[in-house]
Design an enzyme around this catalytic site. Structure first.
Site, PDB file in Angstrom:
ATOM      1  N   ILE A  31      14.748 -40.000 -15.280  1.00 22.33           N
ATOM      2  CA  ILE A  31      15.767 -41.022 -15.564  1.00 22.33           C
ATOM      3  C   ILE A  31      15.245 -42.401 -15.155  1.00 22.33           C
ATOM      4  CG2 ILE A  31      18.106 -41.798 -14.956  1.00 22.33           C
ATOM      5  CD1 ILE A  31      18.935 -38.837 -14.732  1.00 22.33           C
TER       6      ILE A  31
ATOM      7  N   ASN B 273      18.157 -45.530  -7.948  1.00 24.06           N
ATOM      8  CA  ASN B 273      18.169 -44.327  -8.802  1.00 24.06           C
ATOM      9  C   ASN B 273      17.628 -43.084  -8.109  1.00 24.06           C
ATOM     10  OD1 ASN B 273      17.825 -42.722 -11.449  1.00 24.06           O
ATOM     11  ND2 ASN B 273      15.704 -42.952 -10.724  1.00 24.06           N
TER      12      ASN B 273
ATOM     13  N   TYR C 192      25.046 -33.430  -1.332  1.00 18.23           N
ATOM     14  CA  TYR C 192      24.722 -34.357  -2.424  1.00 18.23           C
ATOM     15  C   TYR C 192      26.003 -34.999  -2.963  1.00 18.23           C
ATOM     16  CZ  TYR C 192      23.116 -35.362  -7.301  1.00 18.23           C
ATOM     17  OH  TYR C 192      22.822 -35.925  -8.520  1.00 18.23           O
TER      18      TYR C 192
ATOM     19  N   LYS D 232      26.978 -38.860  -2.939  1.00 19.90           N
ATOM     20  CA  LYS D 232      27.201 -39.611  -4.186  1.00 19.90           C
ATOM     21  C   LYS D 232      28.600 -40.248  -4.180  1.00 19.90           C
ATOM     22  CE  LYS D 232      23.300 -38.858  -6.548  1.00 19.90           C
ATOM     23  NZ  LYS D 232      22.339 -39.932  -6.845  1.00 19.90           N
TER      24      LYS D 232
HETATM   25  N1  LIG Z   1      19.265 -34.783 -13.779  1.00 20.06           N
HETATM   26  C1  LIG Z   1      20.584 -34.686 -13.663  1.00 20.06           C
HETATM   27  O1  LIG Z   1      21.219 -33.746 -14.182  1.00 20.06           O
HETATM   28  C2  LIG Z   1      21.356 -35.743 -12.899  1.00 20.06           C
HETATM   29  C3  LIG Z   1      22.761 -35.732 -12.992  1.00 20.06           C
HETATM   30  C4  LIG Z   1      23.497 -36.688 -12.286  1.00 20.06           C
HETATM   31  C5  LIG Z   1      22.841 -37.631 -11.518  1.00 20.06           C
HETATM   32  N2  LIG Z   1      21.479 -37.616 -11.449  1.00 20.06           N
HETATM   33  C6  LIG Z   1      20.853 -38.622 -10.593  1.00 20.06           C
HETATM   34  O2  LIG Z   1      19.902 -39.368 -11.336  1.00 20.06           O
HETATM   35  C7  LIG Z   1      18.889 -39.831 -10.460  1.00 20.06           C
HETATM   36  C8  LIG Z   1      17.518 -39.496 -11.044  1.00 20.06           C
HETATM   37  O3  LIG Z   1      17.408 -38.083 -11.158  1.00 20.06           O
HETATM   38  P1  LIG Z   1      16.332 -37.341 -12.064  1.00 20.06           P
HETATM   39  O4  LIG Z   1      17.022 -36.209 -12.705  1.00 20.06           O
HETATM   40  O5  LIG Z   1      15.574 -38.328 -12.901  1.00 20.06           O
HETATM   41  O6  LIG Z   1      15.422 -36.729 -10.908  1.00 20.06           O
HETATM   42  P2  LIG Z   1      13.823 -36.626 -10.789  1.00 20.06           P
HETATM   43  O7  LIG Z   1      13.585 -35.587  -9.761  1.00 20.06           O
HETATM   44  O8  LIG Z   1      13.181 -36.501 -12.149  1.00 20.06           O
HETATM   45  O9  LIG Z   1      13.461 -38.072 -10.191  1.00 20.06           O
HETATM   46  C9  LIG Z   1      13.765 -38.478  -8.888  1.00 20.06           C
HETATM   47  C10 LIG Z   1      12.614 -39.324  -8.381  1.00 20.06           C
HETATM   48  O10 LIG Z   1      12.965 -39.818  -7.068  1.00 20.06           O
HETATM   49  C11 LIG Z   1      11.786 -39.786  -6.287  1.00 20.06           C
HETATM   50  N3  LIG Z   1      12.130 -39.728  -4.858  1.00 20.06           N
HETATM   51  C12 LIG Z   1      12.620 -38.661  -4.168  1.00 20.06           C
HETATM   52  N4  LIG Z   1      12.739 -38.961  -2.871  1.00 20.06           N
HETATM   53  C13 LIG Z   1      12.310 -40.242  -2.725  1.00 20.06           C
HETATM   54  C14 LIG Z   1      12.163 -41.115  -1.605  1.00 20.06           C
HETATM   55  N5  LIG Z   1      12.483 -40.702  -0.364  1.00 20.06           N
HETATM   56  N6  LIG Z   1      11.691 -42.365  -1.801  1.00 20.06           N
HETATM   57  C15 LIG Z   1      11.352 -42.773  -3.061  1.00 20.06           C
HETATM   58  N7  LIG Z   1      11.451 -41.990  -4.157  1.00 20.06           N
HETATM   59  C16 LIG Z   1      11.927 -40.743  -3.989  1.00 20.06           C
HETATM   60  C17 LIG Z   1      11.062 -38.514  -6.721  1.00 20.06           C
HETATM   61  O11 LIG Z   1       9.686 -38.532  -6.376  1.00 20.06           O
HETATM   62  C18 LIG Z   1      11.304 -38.530  -8.235  1.00 20.06           C
HETATM   63  O12 LIG Z   1      10.253 -39.176  -8.929  1.00 20.06           O
HETATM   64  C19 LIG Z   1      19.148 -39.182  -9.101  1.00 20.06           C
HETATM   65  O13 LIG Z   1      19.841 -40.081  -8.270  1.00 20.06           O
HETATM   66  C20 LIG Z   1      20.056 -38.016  -9.449  1.00 20.06           C
HETATM   67  O14 LIG Z   1      20.883 -37.638  -8.377  1.00 20.06           O
HETATM   68  C21 LIG Z   1      20.717 -36.703 -12.118  1.00 20.06           C
END
Ligand SMILES: NC(=O)c1ccc[n+]([C@@H]2O[C@H](COP(=O)([O-])OP(=O)(O)OC[C@H]3O[C@@H](n4cnc5c(N)ncnc54)[C@H](O)[C@@H]3O)[C@@H](O)[C@H]2O)c1
Length: 264
Positions: free
Chosen positions: A14, A89, A154, A158
């Protein structure tokens, strides 16, 4: 003045798309991630994808749960320009239920999904205040912050992030800073790999609970973030916009049972 967008978790699915969609309206985009290897790959991808990508995509390795590392990051970024948009994010969850929760996993999830956003906001707030052109913060929350779909630490974090969104909007509005959140439903990203190991059909099975009978596209989360950060959203602050294919509106199987009607 050089206008920057800062996106945390930018090496993720994302975050990467958000960075790409913010690039046209900022002089440069700072990609922040704790995973240096993934960040290298994302940097190379975005450099070739974004117009004039060379020098406009800046990778920064940082663990955003570490207050000193975030302060250092903000200092390095301030040498590059003024932050117009901060997107909190980065986020993740591993603990599915209260029963499986440990004190450590609770704290780790709250640290990453809530406290880190506060640290980043605090570190970048002076730069945002100094930005004369539509400064804003967009927090990537989750449908889990508004309803209960499992993953309690989580979800609590959130929900806290959604309230932090309001706190920033109310206190920093007088500096022209807007702050909004998005609450995505299920998006197919590597974040789902752990759950797919336990149930390979999980992403198909969740679709029945969505009024649109499908899950959310990465591009739609990113375009909503880009909209909230844009001048077009210039009078919108303190809101949390679900990007959830209707999940929070209600579930067709529940409506079918309650209304005793096959039309849902
Ligand atoms: N994928 C879903 O279904 C979904 C749904 C609702 C919300 N979200 C939210 O969207 C956002 C992005 O999620 P995604 O699905 O792209 O996840 P993802 O795992 O693909 O990406 C998350 C990124 O955050 C980085 N990260 C983790 N810990 C970190 C830290 N301490 N410092 C810096 N970077 C760090 C990771 O290395 C990773 O690249 C998140 O906040 C997630 O909670 C995702």
């Amino acid at each position: 003045m050089t206008y920057l967008a800062v996106v945390t978790g930018a090496a993720g699915a994302i975050g990467q798309e958000i960075a790409a969609q913010l690039a046209p309206t900022h002089d440069a985009v700072v990609l922040v991630d704790v995973d240096g290897e993934k960040l290298k790959t994302t940097h190379a991808k975005l450099e070739s994808r974004v117009e004039g990508g060379h020098n406009r995509i800046i990778p920064e390795v940082c663990n955003i749960t570490d207050p000193d590392a975030v302060k250092d990051l903000a200092r390095r970024v301030s040498e590059r320009g003024t932050v117009r948009t901060l997107v909190n994010n980065a986020g993740a969850t591993h603990a599915a239920s209260l029963h499986e929760m440990t004190v450590e996993s609770w704290k780790a999830e709250v640290d990453l999904n809530l406290n880190a956003a506060f640290l980043c906001f605090q570190a970048f707030s002076e730069s945002l205040k100094a930005c004369p052109s539509s400064p804003s913060v967009v927090n990537v929350a989750s449908a889990n912050g508004l309803g209960m779909f499992g993953n309690p630490a989580y979800s609590a974090a959130k929900a806290g992030l959604i309230h932090l969104t309001r706190s920033i909007a109310v206190e920093y509005g007088r500096f022209g800073i807007r702050c909004n959140a998005v609450a995505p439903g299920t998006v197919k990203t590597p974040a789902w790999e752990q759950k797919a190991k336990a149930n390979p059909n999980v992403l198909d099975e969740v679709k029945q609970w969505y009024p649109m009978q499908r899950i959310v596209e990465v591009g739609h989360v990113a375009s909503t973030v880009a909209f909230l950060a844009s001048a077009q959203a210039g009078s919108i602050t303190g809101v949390c916009l679900p990007v959830d294919c209707g999940l929070l509106a209600g579930a067709p199987p529940v409506a079918r049972a309650f209304a005793v009607s096959e039309y849902y």
